[in-house]
Design a protein around this motif. Structure first.
Motif, PDB file in Angstrom:
ATOM      1  N   LEU A 121       3.986  22.078  57.378  1.00 60.45           N
ATOM      2  CA  LEU A 121       3.045  22.300  56.281  1.00 60.45           C
ATOM      3  C   LEU A 121       2.924  21.065  55.403  1.00 60.45           C
ATOM      4  CD1 LEU A 121       3.933  25.965  55.236  1.00 60.45           C
ATOM      5  CD2 LEU A 121       1.992  25.184  56.588  1.00 60.45           C
ATOM      6  N   THR A 122       4.031  20.376  55.190  1.00 60.43           N
ATOM      7  CA  THR A 122       4.014  19.151  54.387  1.00 60.43           C
ATOM      8  C   THR A 122       3.002  18.171  54.953  1.00 60.43           C
ATOM      9  OG1 THR A 122       6.402  19.444  54.077  1.00 60.43           O
ATOM     10  CG2 THR A 122       5.449  17.360  53.342  1.00 60.43           C
ATOM     11  N   PHE A 123       3.076  17.932  56.269  1.00 66.05           N
ATOM     12  CA  PHE A 123       2.199  16.945  56.891  1.00 66.05           C
ATOM     13  C   PHE A 123       0.767  17.446  57.004  1.00 66.05           C
ATOM     14  CE2 PHE A 123       6.384  15.503  58.460  1.00 66.05           C
ATOM     15  CZ  PHE A 123       6.341  14.207  57.962  1.00 66.05           C
ATOM     16  N   THR A 124       0.598  18.746  57.180  1.00 65.63           N
ATOM     17  CA  THR A 124      -0.763  19.294  57.239  1.00 65.63           C
ATOM     18  C   THR A 124      -1.513  19.010  55.938  1.00 65.63           C
ATOM     19  OG1 THR A 124      -0.047  21.068  58.725  1.00 65.63           O
ATOM     20  CG2 THR A 124      -2.129  21.396  57.563  1.00 65.63           C
ATOM     21  N   PHE A 125      -0.866  19.278  54.807  1.00 59.98           N
ATOM     22  CA  PHE A 125      -1.499  19.055  53.500  1.00 59.98           C
ATOM     23  C   PHE A 125      -1.564  17.572  53.145  1.00 59.98           C
ATOM     24  CE2 PHE A 125       0.475  23.411  52.654  1.00 59.98           C
ATOM     25  CZ  PHE A 125      -0.671  24.075  53.070  1.00 59.98           C
ATOM     26  N   LEU A 126      -0.564  16.805  53.549  1.00 63.97           N
ATOM     27  CA  LEU A 126      -0.554  15.364  53.265  1.00 63.97           C
ATOM     28  C   LEU A 126      -1.711  14.675  53.990  1.00 63.97           C
ATOM     29  CD1 LEU A 126       1.071  13.085  51.857  1.00 63.97           C
ATOM     30  CD2 LEU A 126       2.310  12.779  54.008  1.00 63.97           C
ATOM     31  N   ILE A 127      -1.909  15.033  55.244  1.00 63.18           N
ATOM     32  CA  ILE A 127      -2.998  14.434  56.033  1.00 63.18           C
ATOM     33  C   ILE A 127      -4.355  14.867  55.476  1.00 63.18           C
ATOM     34  CG2 ILE A 127      -4.071  14.440  58.326  1.00 63.18           C
ATOM     35  CD1 ILE A 127      -1.094  14.789  59.385  1.00 63.18           C
ATOM     36  N   LYS A 128      -4.437  16.107  54.993  1.00 62.83           N
ATOM     37  CA  LYS A 128      -5.666  16.563  54.360  1.00 62.83           C
ATOM     38  C   LYS A 128      -5.997  15.714  53.129  1.00 62.83           C
ATOM     39  CE  LYS A 128      -7.845  20.612  52.218  1.00 62.83           C
ATOM     40  NZ  LYS A 128      -7.639  22.013  51.775  1.00 62.83           N
ATOM     41  N   SER A 129      -4.963  15.339  52.377  1.00 65.82           N
ATOM     42  CA  SER A 129      -5.157  14.471  51.198  1.00 65.82           C
ATOM     43  C   SER A 129      -5.726  13.120  51.613  1.00 65.82           C
ATOM     44  CB  SER A 129      -3.837  14.270  50.458  1.00 65.82           C
ATOM     45  OG  SER A 129      -3.361  15.477  49.919  1.00 65.82           O
ATOM     46  N   CYS A 130      -5.222  12.571  52.713  1.00 58.75           N
ATOM     47  CA  CYS A 130      -5.725  11.280  53.202  1.00 58.75           C
ATOM     48  C   CYS A 130      -7.197  11.382  53.588  1.00 58.75           C
ATOM     49  CB  CYS A 130      -4.905  10.822  54.410  1.00 58.75           C
ATOM     50  SG  CYS A 130      -3.165  10.560  54.043  1.00 58.75           S
ATOM     51  N   THR A 131      -7.571  12.522  54.151  1.00 56.06           N
ATOM     52  CA  THR A 131      -8.975  12.747  54.508  1.00 56.06           C
ATOM     53  C   THR A 131      -9.835  12.758  53.260  1.00 56.06           C
ATOM     54  OG1 THR A 131      -8.215  14.122  56.347  1.00 56.06           O
ATOM     55  CG2 THR A 131     -10.546  14.246  55.789  1.00 56.06           C
ATOM     56  N   ARG A 132      -9.361  13.461  52.229  1.00 59.90           N
ATOM     57  CA  ARG A 132     -10.100  13.526  50.964  1.00 59.90           C
ATOM     58  C   ARG A 132     -10.201  12.157  50.304  1.00 59.90           C
ATOM     59  NH1 ARG A 132     -10.246  18.084  47.888  1.00 59.90           N
ATOM     60  NH2 ARG A 132     -11.523  16.730  46.559  1.00 59.90           N
ATOM     61  N   LEU A 133      -9.198  11.320  50.529  1.00 66.22           N
ATOM     62  CA  LEU A 133      -9.183   9.976  49.944  1.00 66.22           C
ATOM     63  C   LEU A 133     -10.032   8.991  50.746  1.00 66.22           C
ATOM     64  CD1 LEU A 133      -5.399   9.600  49.049  1.00 66.22           C
ATOM     65  CD2 LEU A 133      -7.291   9.463  47.418  1.00 66.22           C
ATOM     66  N   PHE A 134     -10.499   9.408  51.913  1.00 68.06           N
ATOM     67  CA  PHE A 134     -11.218   8.522  52.838  1.00 68.06           C
ATOM     68  C   PHE A 134     -10.397   7.268  53.140  1.00 68.06           C
ATOM     69  CE2 PHE A 134     -14.494  10.889  50.519  1.00 68.06           C
ATOM     70  CZ  PHE A 134     -15.181  11.466  51.577  1.00 68.06           C
ATOM     71  N   LEU A 136      -8.101   5.571  55.787  1.00 65.88           N
ATOM     72  CA  LEU A 136      -7.591   5.527  57.155  1.00 65.88           C
ATOM     73  C   LEU A 136      -6.190   4.928  57.191  1.00 65.88           C
ATOM     74  CD1 LEU A 136      -8.396   6.218  60.054  1.00 65.88           C
ATOM     75  CD2 LEU A 136      -9.346   3.919  60.272  1.00 65.88           C
ATOM     76  N   VAL A 137      -5.916   3.989  56.266  1.00 61.88           N
ATOM     77  CA  VAL A 137      -4.587   3.362  56.206  1.00 61.88           C
ATOM     78  C   VAL A 137      -3.524   4.403  55.853  1.00 61.88           C
ATOM     79  CG1 VAL A 137      -3.150   1.672  55.002  1.00 61.88           C
ATOM     80  CG2 VAL A 137      -5.499   1.077  55.638  1.00 61.88           C
ATOM     81  N   SER A 138      -3.771   5.154  54.760  1.00 63.82           N
ATOM     82  CA  SER A 138      -2.817   6.198  54.357  1.00 63.82           C
ATOM     83  C   SER A 138      -2.705   7.267  55.429  1.00 63.82           C
ATOM     84  CB  SER A 138      -3.264   6.842  53.035  1.00 63.82           C
ATOM     85  OG  SER A 138      -3.284   5.894  52.000  1.00 63.82           O
ATOM     86  N   GLY A 139      -3.831   7.589  56.062  1.00 67.65           N
ATOM     87  CA  GLY A 139      -3.819   8.594  57.122  1.00 67.65           C
ATOM     88  C   GLY A 139      -2.983   8.164  58.310  1.00 67.65           C
ATOM     89  N   SER A 140      -3.114   6.894  58.694  1.00 64.51           N
ATOM     90  CA  SER A 140      -2.323   6.372  59.814  1.00 64.51           C
ATOM     91  C   SER A 140      -0.830   6.365  59.469  1.00 64.51           C
ATOM     92  CB  SER A 140      -2.788   4.955  60.164  1.00 64.51           C
ATOM     93  OG  SER A 140      -4.135   4.946  60.564  1.00 64.51           O
ATOM     94  N   GLN A 141      -0.525   6.040  58.216  1.00 65.73           N
ATOM     95  CA  GLN A 141       0.877   6.051  57.777  1.00 65.73           C
ATOM     96  C   GLN A 141       1.439   7.473  57.809  1.00 65.73           C
ATOM     97  OE1 GLN A 141       0.532   4.205  53.921  1.00 65.73           O
ATOM     98  NE2 GLN A 141       0.720   2.130  54.734  1.00 65.73           N
ATOM     99  N   SER A 142       0.643   8.433  57.375  1.00 69.25           N
ATOM    100  CA  SER A 142       1.079   9.836  57.414  1.00 69.25           C
ATOM    101  C   SER A 142       1.266  10.305  58.854  1.00 69.25           C
ATOM    102  CB  SER A 142       0.054  10.724  56.702  1.00 69.25           C
ATOM    103  OG  SER A 142      -0.083  10.359  55.346  1.00 69.25           O
TER     104      SER A 142
END
Length: 624
Positions: A121-134, A136-142
């Motif tokens: 669940l942690t990663f599901t919501f964390l990755i969703k945050s990266c999507t909202r932030l647009f 890709l760098v943070s998303g790849s790190q997550s």
């Protein structure tokens, strides 16, 4: 929630009535009262109860102000001496839905620093945050963190990753995730299709769509909208027809894409079918869909039906009014556009910048110079809207069409922002109408420097030189065009017959009835020559003799479309043509004569506006 957790929660509810009260809470004010009582009775020290309090703040949809609820949850969290993973997950989830989701990253770093182990669940919501932030760098790190922790194969994390990469248009990464997934549900398939559509690869999206074991309404919506945004309007309509064949009821969202496609095609029969589908299936004509229908009818050449739909709408906003104003503008009905602009203001609706583009365009087509200047001045003075390039372009067009070429040129040179090609293009277009080769030469040189590969500006300048008998200028312009390898954009005209679009391009003989169509055109030419038609070869192709030029004129796409329309459309019904370029002077004159000789109404939508030909006259008053 598993059975064990449910049992614990039930027991705690019995022991702590406040927990039951907490979960029945419907607003933040009541929650604060209960929280205060929990502090006074030390119930707040119970980690489980505090966790429920935080989760309620960030997870409920009952609170009207989600941002305030999240802020309150963060304050409660800051007073917890030993927060658990449940609290962190709840807050990361809350941050992923808020306007500033970057707080999720800080919370993740904090929980790792405390030695807590993140879960799926942690990663599901964390990755969703990266999507909202647009991001890709943070998303790849997550993604790397999920991989490191062994959650990259968990279905919820994979769907979150798939959605992120698709939304951020990294379709290759999305494809790798998609192919690695062991469990593909309808969400997974739809997300991948959406990713392809966002990148403009509707071919790959459609192949995936056809392979799907099952589809939901969102899948249909994504695919049809993908076709519409890619400019493949006929395929959008065809897919809508397939939807009906499969017995699926379209949603309002799907219908927005469908009616938009009908409007772009200018296909009135298809537009009528789409509108009848709305009525037959009792779909709500909300402001978004209603606005799209108004725009559809206007673009299909039926401004009366557009107005009727507008008047029947229960709710209207600035965009709805803009649609009907723009409709009147493109049909050359300036006074009607001004009437609805006044109605909009009387209704207390504040116009948007796009509204001013529409009303200024109406003033331009109607030659209302004074009114246009007044509206332009009011934009900033009354409504606080800073004019954009589109508005300056409308003013140049307004002044130029009215023959005020020197004033228009001065206006461009004194603009507070650098003029772009469309603004200079509006001025050279006015020079063509008023045959001012002097200003056209200055403007043409600027345009060719700005867009050296744009064929239209070379052609316009060459034609202006030709009309001024400046053959040296003609030869220089043609030479420049040849040297740079610039090709003239081919004209394409479409006509709708029995709900099917037929396209004609000059020189293309692929239509199955082309020989009959060409023969019909020869018959038409013979009749209109009797009332004074002579081919105007000024705007024909370069470097061919006069006889070849006249032959080329007879193969212009709209002439073939008109001939086909006379062959196939019964007397009394309008012939509607959609053209990708501006109507040339010869086609314009020929169409006027056809409307008189054959007693037919012809409605032609070109790149700039509608031309309504009837009884030998055109609604543009020969000013386009």
């Amino acid at each position: 929630m598993n059975g064990c957790s449910s049992s614990i929660l039930k027991t705690l509810r019995l022991k702590n009535p406040k927990l039951l009260l907490l979960e029945s809470c419907s607003n933040l004010s009541d929650l604060k009262i209960i929280h205060g009582h929990m502090v006074r009775t030390h119930l707040v020290l119970d980690v489980f109860v505090t966790s429920r309090l935080i989760a309620l703040c960030v997870g409920t949809r009952l609170f009207k102000n989600a941002a305030s609820s999240l802020v309150y949850a963060l304050k409660v969290f800051s007073q917890v001496p030993s927060p658990n993973l449940f609290m962190y997950n709840a807050l990361i989830r809350g941050c992923s839905d808020c306007e500033n989701p970057e707080r999720s990253m800080a919370l993740y770093i904090d929980l790792c620093r405390l030695g807590l182990v993140p879960d799926n669940l942690t990663f599901t919501f964390l990755i969703k945050s990266c999507t909202r932030l647009f991001s890709l760098v943070s998303g790849s790190q997550s993604h790397c963190q999920a991989l490191k922790r062994g959650f990259d194969g968990e279905v919820h994390v994979q769907n979150a990753l798939l959605h992120m990469y698709s939304s951020l248009e990294d379709v290759q990464a999305a494809g790798r995730i998609f192919r690695s997934m062991k469990f593909l549900d309808v969400v997974s398939w739809t997300t991948m299709i959406s990713g392809f559509c966002k990148c403009g690869d509707v071919g790959s999206a459609r192949r995936l769509f056809d392979r799907m074991p099952e589809r939901n309404m969102f899948t249909w919506s994504v695919m049809i909208n993908g076709y519409t945004k890619a400019g493949r309007f006929e395929e959008a309509i065809e897919l809508f027809e397939l939807l009906q064949q499969e017995g699926v009821k379209a949603s309002e969202t799907v219908m927005v894409s469908v009616v938009s496609s009908c409007g772009h095609l200018g296909a009135l029969e298809l537009a009528e079918r789409a509108y009848n589908y709305l009525i037959r299936n009792c779909l709500s004509l909300n402001m978004t869909l209603g606005t799209a229908v108004v725009e559809m009818y206007a673009r299909c050449g039926s401004i009366n039906k557009a107005t009727r739909v507008f008047e029947e709408l229960q709710e209207r906003d600035a965009l709805t009014y803009t649609a009907v104003i723009a409709g009147f503008a493109m049909h050359g009905h300036a006074q009607e556009a001004l009437h609805y602009f006044s109605k909009m203001l009387d209704a207390g609706i504040v116009p948007r910048d796009i509204t001013f583009t529409a009303i200024l365009s109406a003033c331009s087509h109607g030659g209302l110079v004074g009114k246009g200047k007044e509206i332009f001045d009011n934009m900033k003075r009354v409504y606080g809207i800073e004019p954009r390039l589109e508005h300056y372009g409308c003013m140049v067009d307004l002044l130029g069409r009215a023959g005020k070429l020197e004033e228009a040129e001065k206006f461009v040179l004194e603009m507070p922002v650098k003029p772009n090609a469309p603004i200079w293009g509006a001025l050279i277009g006015a020079c063509r109408i008023h045959r001012n080769a002097k200003i056209a030469e200055r403007v043409g040189k600027i345009l060719i420097q700005l867009l050296p590969e744009h064929s239209g500006y070379y052609v316009l300048l060459s034609n202006i030189y030709a009309k001024a008998n400046n053959w040296e200028g003609v030869n220089i312009t043609r030479g420049m065009m040849k040297d740079k390898g610039v090709k003239k954009e081919p004209g394409c005209s479409a006509i709708e017959i029995n709900g099917k679009m037929h396209r004609f391009v000059m020189g293309d003989k692929s239509h199955p009835d082309i020989h009959k169509i060409e023969k019909k055109w020869e018959e038409i030419v013979m009749k209109i020559r009797l009332v004074g038609y002579t081919g105007n070869t000024d705007e024909a192709l370069f470097d061919i003799d006069e006889e070849e030029k006249e032959s080329a004129l007879h193969r212009h796409s709209e002439k073939l479309a008109i001939a086909y329309g006379i062959m196939k459309i019964g007397a009394g019904a309008p012939i509607r043509i959609v053209k990708n370029l501006r109507v040339c002077e010869d086609c314009h004159r020929a169409t006027k004569l056809i409307s008189k000789v054959f007693d037919r109404e012809l409605i032609v939508r070109d790149r700039n506006r509608f031309h309504h030909f009837e009884d030998g006259a055109c609604s543009c008053l020969d000013f386009w």
